[in-house]
Design an enzyme around this catalytic site. Sequence first.
Site, short mmCIF file in Angstrom:
data_model
loop_
_atom_site.label_atom_id
_atom_site.label_comp_id
_atom_site.label_asym_id
_atom_site.label_seq_id
_atom_site.Cartn_x
_atom_site.Cartn_y
_atom_site.Cartn_z
CE LYS A 193 -2.94 0.68 -1.48
NZ LYS A 193 -3.60 1.22 -0.27
P1 NAD Z 1 4.69 3.28 6.92
O1 NAD Z 1 5.68 2.94 5.87
O2 NAD Z 1 4.59 4.69 7.40
O3 NAD Z 1 4.96 2.40 8.23
C1 NAD Z 1 5.14 1.02 8.23
C2 NAD Z 1 5.90 0.68 9.50
O4 NAD Z 1 6.02 -0.73 9.62
C3 NAD Z 1 7.32 1.26 9.51
O5 NAD Z 1 7.62 1.84 10.75
C4 NAD Z 1 8.19 0.03 9.26
O6 NAD Z 1 9.49 0.14 9.81
C5 NAD Z 1 7.36 -1.05 9.93
N1 NAD Z 1 7.66 -2.38 9.42
C6 NAD Z 1 7.99 -2.74 8.16
N2 NAD Z 1 8.23 -4.06 8.10
C7 NAD Z 1 8.03 -4.54 9.34
C8 NAD Z 1 8.13 -5.82 9.90
N3 NAD Z 1 8.47 -6.87 9.19
N4 NAD Z 1 7.85 -5.96 11.22
C9 NAD Z 1 7.51 -4.89 11.97
N5 NAD Z 1 7.41 -3.65 11.49
C10 NAD Z 1 7.67 -3.47 10.19
O7 NAD Z 1 3.30 2.73 6.39
P2 NAD Z 1 1.85 3.15 6.86
O8 NAD Z 1 1.36 4.22 5.96
O9 NAD Z 1 1.84 3.34 8.33
O10 NAD Z 1 1.04 1.84 6.47
C11 NAD Z 1 0.99 0.71 7.32
C12 NAD Z 1 -0.16 -0.18 6.90
O11 NAD Z 1 -1.37 0.58 6.96
C13 NAD Z 1 -0.09 -0.70 5.47
O12 NAD Z 1 -0.69 -1.99 5.44
C14 NAD Z 1 -0.93 0.28 4.69
O13 NAD Z 1 -1.45 -0.29 3.51
C15 NAD Z 1 -2.02 0.55 5.69
N6 NAD Z 1 -2.75 1.81 5.50
C16 NAD Z 1 -2.11 3.01 5.49
C17 NAD Z 1 -2.86 4.18 5.34
C18 NAD Z 1 -2.22 5.55 5.43
O14 NAD Z 1 -2.97 6.54 5.45
N7 NAD Z 1 -0.91 5.68 5.49
C19 NAD Z 1 -4.24 4.11 5.17
C20 NAD Z 1 -4.86 2.86 5.19
C21 NAD Z 1 -4.10 1.72 5.36
#
Ligand code: NAD
Length: 456
Positions: free
Chosen positions: A92
């Site tokens: 990571k």
């Molecule tokens: P992203 O940045 O696209 O989206 C995150 C969202 O959460 C945004 O819309 C943001 O405004 C919102 N957010 C941030 N702080 C917040 C808060 N305090 N309250 C409510 N909403 C809030 O990120 P993502 O890629 O969608 O990732 C989200 C989660 O999923 C993370 O934990 C990441 O590690 C996990 N994840 C992502 C992927 C991927 O393929 N992108 C894969 C596995 C896991």
Amino acid sequence: MFDRAIDTMSLPPGLADQIRSCNSCYQLKFGVKLDDRYEVFTGWRAVHSEHILPVKGGIRYADFANQDEVEALAALMTYKCAIVFIPFGGSKGALKINPRNYSEHELEKITRRFTQELAKRDLVHPSLNVPAPDMGTGEREMGWISDTYQNLYPEQVSGMGCVTGKPVHLGGIGGRTEATGRGVQFGLREFFRHPEDVARAKLEGTLEGKRIVIQGLGNVGYHAAKFLSEEDGAKIVTIIERDGAISSADGFDIEAVKQHVNENRGVKGFPGAEYTEDGSALLEADCDILIPAALEGVINQANAANIKAPLIAEAANGPVTFAADEILREKGTVIIPDAYMNAGGVTVSYFEWVKNLARIRFGYLERRHEERRGQLIIDALEKMLNTPVPQEIRDQLTTGADELALVRSGLDDTMRNAYNEIRNIFNSRDNVVDLRTAAFVLAIERIAKKYESMGL
Ligand code: NAD
């Protein structure tokens, strides 16, 4: 959580420590000349387990990033890949930066420099360490990383496979952007195929009409909410974002909310919805399924006892703390754990990496051949039955699978198989107390077997 799983297993002495340890973590500090100033950035790349190479894991851009978090997320990647049975170790990365404070041009410069620093240490490399998007990064950043790497090493025929989650025209794969959200949908669908599991969560029936509260309308949350509402008939009744939450008993049109969020940088003011400023309070709202899809640690000791959702689908990484996990289990809340629930992204990343190494898109050779065979079957049926095959069946039989269809099929298969393996462990071992422990047991057994056969 790892230890709870280990306690139910009998591994040779020391092997659990070997699996648990994070093998290495680089901290990088590098300066970048921005328009009118110099700025020094801090980034990390942790390699948790190299029992299989390359190691795999996203790079996040977040101002709260730190080394502990990166190492923990690298560990989660090791277990995640083992659970869905794809041949990667866990890694990571993070850059301590709030991307919203920088222009696109500045972000490109910073990302390219970060890539050079990582590449110098083999922390981006198609056969050693393959990053992907995570919070705060997306296909744009992956495109910059790929281009920087390939400019550094143009002689590497597999250079395109140094990173996944790239735009399709830069060697990405159809279906990667939405893969994690799609995986959440496929995982939940599989859960609802097992009435005993659904009953354990004090629910019944299918996803149709289920009331969902989702936190985060980013990459993962947006796609999960969109597919579950548009394709499975679930109702997204509350959306929690940075600036608060909106609720509607009738459920939201996710496309409309997403457009509003893009234009207004938040959910506030979405027409016809009830707005609550303290968004995180709505994690405690009455609903059927709670999907945290934003940050870690949002369900913790302070609010766990008040969570009303009988089923939590962990789309984000680590949204439930260890203390909260214990409280929720006591309450009978069913949790579909992150290491499984959000593994769709890494699964499709695997397909992308294989495509990059093979340098050929999936379905390229077979598609028209399949279509011709379908046509032959139709011709034979019509000749034998002396009646025309209905157009709908004709269309299905004469459409060969393209890359997107194959990616979806592979992802669906992966999510279904992995859930069944997890639930088999949960149902067959008395000392395995929940799905999370079962998922860890599945992962640790696979990794342990690998180490034991390698002679370590
Ligand atoms: P992203 O940045 O696209 O989206 C995150 C969202 O959460 C945004 O819309 C943001 O405004 C919102 N957010 C941030 N702080 C917040 C808060 N305090 N309250 C409510 N909403 C809030 O990120 P993502 O890629 O969608 O990732 C989200 C989660 O999923 C993370 O934990 C990441 O590690 C996990 N994840 C992502 C992927 C991927 O393929 N992108 C894969 C596995 C896991």
